[in-house]
Design a protein around this motif. Structure first.
Motif, mmCIF file in Angstrom:
data_model
loop_
_atom_site.group_PDB
_atom_site.id
_atom_site.type_symbol
_atom_site.label_atom_id
_atom_site.label_comp_id
_atom_site.label_asym_id
_atom_site.label_seq_id
_atom_site.Cartn_x
_atom_site.Cartn_y
_atom_site.Cartn_z
ATOM 1 N N TYR A 88 0.830 -1.202 0.000
ATOM 2 C CA TYR A 88 0.000 0.000 0.000
ATOM 3 C C TYR A 88 0.862 1.247 0.000
ATOM 4 N N VAL A 91 3.149 2.474 3.694
ATOM 5 C CA VAL A 91 3.718 1.139 3.815
ATOM 6 C C VAL A 91 3.145 0.459 5.050
ATOM 7 N N ASN A 92 2.546 -0.703 4.854
ATOM 8 C CA ASN A 92 1.998 -1.386 6.010
ATOM 9 C C ASN A 92 2.992 -2.367 6.595
ATOM 10 N N LEU A 93 4.062 -1.812 7.100
ATOM 11 C CA LEU A 93 5.025 -2.627 7.824
ATOM 12 C C LEU A 93 5.123 -2.049 9.228
ATOM 13 N N LEU A 94 5.951 -2.661 10.053
ATOM 14 C CA LEU A 94 6.082 -2.215 11.434
ATOM 15 C C LEU A 94 7.425 -1.528 11.601
ATOM 16 N N THR A 95 7.382 -0.208 11.716
ATOM 17 C CA THR A 95 8.636 0.546 11.719
ATOM 18 C C THR A 95 9.425 0.333 13.004
ATOM 19 N N ASN A 96 8.774 -0.188 14.050
ATOM 20 C CA ASN A 96 9.527 -0.384 15.304
ATOM 21 C C ASN A 96 10.301 -1.702 15.309
ATOM 22 N N LEU A 97 10.001 -2.579 14.349
ATOM 23 C CA LEU A 97 10.739 -3.843 14.277
ATOM 24 C C LEU A 97 11.911 -3.699 13.307
ATOM 25 N N GLU A 101 12.968 -8.673 10.909
ATOM 26 C CA GLU A 101 11.723 -9.088 11.562
ATOM 27 C C GLU A 101 10.521 -8.772 10.680
ATOM 28 N N ASN A 102 10.596 -7.631 9.985
ATOM 29 C CA ASN A 102 9.505 -7.283 9.078
ATOM 30 C C ASN A 102 9.392 -8.287 7.929
ATOM 31 N N LEU A 105 8.158 -11.724 9.787
ATOM 32 C CA LEU A 105 7.131 -11.739 10.839
ATOM 33 C C LEU A 105 6.129 -12.854 10.563
ATOM 34 N N THR A 142 12.338 2.001 10.874
ATOM 35 C CA THR A 142 12.106 3.452 10.928
ATOM 36 C C THR A 142 13.352 4.242 10.517
ATOM 37 N N ARG A 156 8.895 -8.557 0.987
ATOM 38 C CA ARG A 156 8.098 -9.437 1.844
ATOM 39 C C ARG A 156 6.920 -10.025 1.058
ATOM 40 N N SER B 199 -1.234 -2.555 10.662
ATOM 41 C CA SER B 199 -0.170 -3.217 9.919
ATOM 42 C C SER B 199 0.001 -4.642 10.407
ATOM 43 N N MET B 203 -0.260 -7.993 8.219
ATOM 44 C CA MET B 203 0.902 -8.860 8.045
ATOM 45 C C MET B 203 0.654 -10.244 8.619
ATOM 46 N N GLY B 262 5.478 -0.690 21.639
ATOM 47 C CA GLY B 262 6.339 -0.933 20.489
ATOM 48 C C GLY B 262 7.826 -0.885 20.769
ATOM 49 N N TYR B 263 8.233 -0.106 21.752
ATOM 50 C CA TYR B 263 9.660 0.021 22.043
ATOM 51 C C TYR B 263 9.913 -0.243 23.526
#
Lengths: 506, 334
Positions: A88, A91-97, A101-102, A105, A142, A156, B199, B203, B262-263
């Protein structure tokens, strides 16, 4: 080639929401090793079609075949497993990982029941290597630019799904350099034999990357055509639909064109939203903004109204420069703005018609000086009568009104503040034909009484009908300003379709 | 840049070392395994429940019920051991099943009814506290001989300090918590939920299972913490452990975990517990300070850490913006 089985084929798919048809018997065929652009304006049914393919919606009718087998994805995850991955715009990913890991996952490699981080990082590096991306996979996502995040998202999706890749406006927030990098990745995937559905509002990009184009309009398939040799003007007219009736134009008092401008924009712009542009709007004048979705129309209005802060240029009102840093300041200058999406940005659905009408005026006066109930009622009644708002009474919650009447209430809200300058963003979207005509009549009426108006609309015929001047935006740039006899749907479409170089010269 | 993730953790570590240095320079006696052993023993129950709280906060939630669950556990154990002949180990198992199910139920309500964790666990807090009152309003002593056996277990550390059973339990819980957070799918899912729920869903993260699992874990650890608390006090009292949930949240935040999720790290929470313990120990050593100074210092530290987190986020946003502009300014030579 001719009898090669298509990778994905959609046949006669229909979908309706609450009885309103969003997609009517649409066919769509994607071949392996093809980049297929899906084009259409708002409400064309693009996103509905994509959501049906990717499992977010269930179709009402028709069938979707993947490599010849009918599929019924239950949800997005199910579609991914079948081989259809989506990336999309946000971006539908997880910026904290971390990057690794992204990528992994939900399917992390394990050793002795625990995540094997080393193996995961090794495999991640190997995957990204095939895209020519050499980044630290143990760093959080991030830390990287949106373009790199896009590539990780694509990696991914390809790694999990591997057959069909849907790119939903992937380039909307990228700069030219990053778009190049992304397109290199897309071309590489095409060579690997994946089928790629590409959605974008940028025609130049579509021409650059796509092999085939399918155009949807109002939930119907207009045509599927190969890109080589496709005339831009033809494409734009397919997307916008050609107005059948000849353009009806309002006669314009020549004196207004000579008067001092009420609002002047000088090199007003914001990076990533709209390139700097000059514009004058005089009293008694309607300036129309035309352009495809995503061309920077709404962004321009938001800059003028102080919703977004410009990073260049100035706004002056009646000759004096104004620091337009918030909508409050804009309102204080006598500006008013009816936003495009009235459901989320405009009406307060549980409040009554009266409360919605007095809202902006009350905000302008400050809450310390409330309008007397009798004044509120008089005001509401006046506008209900003046704009012919169909409601059984003024205390009815606005959510029970039809779209056209909600739009009129919003207009009334701003007219009650007695503005000098009114911005309308898609004032006629999603309202019925009768209300449509009334809104147009109202625009002309306000203009004749000396108000300055800036109107954004996708309905070119309508825009041509009431505008004294029209500016045309393309790819977040003003490409043309049409006045007098130049104003016609043909001219607008030519300006939209023009190539970068000729567009700037126009 | 990569280390920004670890910065709050490192800040906590620096605060801890500084606090320890200050303590030792004022009271040299504090540098002993005896003090360290006591600190761990005194804070064992808080540490255990704070591990559960870390998972909850990492996922972007909050669990206000843990203090009440600790009190309920103590009351349940004391009443069962007083009124029946059930062996304490069986009673432990029973109460852990109850508190885990209680946590899982809250997780289920949060997910399926789409309710804010704050409200759901607030209800859980009243409920657990109320049930404790229902069982008894008295402080019931626990006199079972098995309790004395457990209380007498310790490892002698060099320097004559005692590492008691409950301190060992806490250390084991922290160790398991660290592995669970960093090296399992469940752990990654917890971070994923805290990062961005939409997200995570797209995922393929099993959001329902993970949410229920997180609150079940917190319930289980609150139950375990209640058992440890009953070993520590040899009694069950329905008014016990009031406000422990807030101390646990404070330890988690001082430990560098972002309140919005998250952190963060379980190890940080351990440091957070140690910092709180140090302040208490300092006040005990001083003898003249009011014990409310603990709260004052904790309050100041919390403010400090929240400001630090905000500052870090602001800085990373700014650097991300600068990076964008820098890349935009680059000539498109590639």
């Amino acid at each position: 080639m001719a009898n090669a089985q298509p990778l994905l084929s959609v046949r006669g798919v229909s979908k309706a929401f609450l009885g309103v048809s969003a997609l009517e018997s649409v066919d769509f065929t994607l071949k392996a090793g093809e980049v297929h652009a899906l084009l259409g304006e708002n409400g064309a049914g693009k996103s509905t079609l994509i959501k049906i393919i990717t499992g977010a919606y269930r179709r009402d009718e028709g069938e979707v075949l993947l490599e010849g087998t009918p599929i019924h994805p239950r949800d997005v995850v199910d579609a991914q497993k079948l081989g259809i991955g989506t990336v999309y715009q946000e971006v539908n990913l997880l910026t904290n990982l971390t990057v690794a890991e992204n990528l992994f996952l939900g399917r992390q490699p394990k050793r002795f029941g625990l995540t094997d981080i080393r193996e995961m990082n090794r495999r991640s590096r190997a995957i990204l290597d095939t895209y020519g991306l050499d980044i630290d996979v143990t760093a959080p996502l991030t830390n990287f630019s949106v373009a790199i995040q896009q590539v990780v998202a694509i990696a991914r999706a390809v790694d999990i799904s591997g057959k069909v890749l849907v790119l939903d406006e992937p380039t909307a927030s990228l700069d030219a350099h990053e778009v190049k990098m992304l397109f290199a990745v897309v071309r590489q995937l095409r060579e690997r034999g994946m089928g790629i559905i590409f959605i974008s509002h940028f025609l130049d990009q579509v021409y650059e990357i796509a092999d085939t184009i399918t155009v949807l309009r109002n939930g119907r398939l207009i045509d599927t055509v190969p890109v080589p040799g496709l005339d831009r003007l033809k494409l734009v007219s397919m997307m916008l639909g050609r107005q059948l009736e000849s353009d009806i134009k309002r006669t314009i008092d020549p004196n207004t064109a000579r008067s001092e401008p009420l609002v002047s924009l000088r090199q007003l712009g914001k990076r990533g939203n709209i390139d700097p542009l000059d514009l004058d709007i005089r009293q008694g004048e309607v300036v129309g903004i035309a352009g495809l979705l995503g061309s920077g129309r709404t962004e321009t209005a938001q800059l003028v109204f102080g919703i977004e802060r410009p990073d260049s240029g100035t706004i002056s009102v009646a000759g004096k420069p104004v620091n337009m840093t918030s909508p409050r300041k804009a309102i204080a200058q006598g500006f008013a703005f009816c936003p495009e999406d009235r459901k989320t940005d405009g009406i307060i659905s549980d409040l009554s018609v009266r409360e919605n009408i007095i809202f902006a005026l009350q905000a302008q006066r400050g809450w310390m000086r409330p309008l007397a109930r009798s004044e509120q009622e008089a005001l509401a009644d006046r506008y209900i009568a003046a704009l012919d708002i169909r409601t059984s009474d003024r205390e009815k919650p606005i959510k029970f009104l039809s779209g056209g009447n909600q739009q009129k209430v919003l207009l009334a809200r701003w007219l009650a503040t007695n503005p000098r300058f009114l911005i309308l963003d898609e004032p006629t979207r999603g309202i019925d034909v009768g209300a449509h005509a009334e809104i147009i009549r109202l625009i002309i009426d306000l203009c004749e009484r000396g108000m300055a108006l800036l109107v954004i609309s996708s309905e070119l015929g309508e825009l041509v009908g009431y505008s004294s001047r029209i500016i045309v935006l393309r790819d977040r740039k003003m490409v043309s300003e049409l006045t007098g006899d130049e104003i016609s749907t043909d001219q607008i479409m030519k300006a939209i379709a023009s190539h970068g170089a000729t567009g700037e010269a126009a | 840049m990569k280390n920004s993730k670890y910065l709050p953790l490192m800040a906590t570590f620096v605060v801890f070392v500084l606090a320890y240095i200050i303590c030792i320079s004022v009271f040299p006696n504090m540098l002993s395994t005896r003090v360290a052993g006591n600190l761990l023993t005194d804070n064992a129950f808080l540490g255990i429940t704070a591990v559960g709280m870390t998972f909850v906060i990492l996922s972007g939630g909050i669990d206000l019920s843990v203090g009440s669950v600790i009190a309920f556990t103590g009351v349940f154990l004391s009443v069962v051991l007083r009124d029946t002949s059930i062996h304490p180990l069986v009673a432990f198992a029973m109460v852990l099943v109850l508190t885990t199910a209680f946590g899982a139920a809250m997780g289920g309500v949060i997910f399926f009814l789409d309710m804010p964790p704050f409200i759901v666990t607030l209800a859980g807090m009243f409920l657990a506290r109320g049930i404790s009152y229902l069982l008894t309003t008295d402080s019931v002593p626990i006199t079972h001989p098995f309790y004395s056996t457990l209380q007498d277990i310790f490892i002698r550390m060099p320097g004559n300090g005692r590492l008691t059973l409950i301190a060992i339990i806490m250390l084991v819980v922290f160790a398991v918590g660290i592995v669970l957070a960093q090296r399992t799918r469940f752990g990654t899912y917890v971070y994923a939920l805290g990062g961005n729920l939409t997200s995570a869903q797209l995922m393929g993260v099993p959001v329902a299972k993970t949410t229920i699992g997180i609150y079940a874990l917190s319930g289980f650890l609150a139950g375990l913490s209640g058992i440890v608390f009953s070993l520590y006090t040899s009694a069950g009292y329905s008014l016990a452990a009031v406000g422990v949930e807030l101390d646990a949240i404070a330890a988690v935040v001082i430990g560098g975990t972002l309140l919005t999720g998250g952190y963060g790290f379980v190890a940080g929470t351990f440091l957070g517990i140690c910092i709180q313990g140090l302040i208490q120990t300092y006040i005990v050593f001083d003898g003249t300070l009011s014990s409310w100074w603990t709260k004052i210092v904790i309050g100041l530290l919390l403010f400090g850490f929240i400001a630090l987190q905000r500052g870090l986020m602001w800085m990373s946003e700014r650097s991300a913006r600068n990076k964008r502009h820098a890349s935009a300014a680059q000539p498109s030579s590639a």
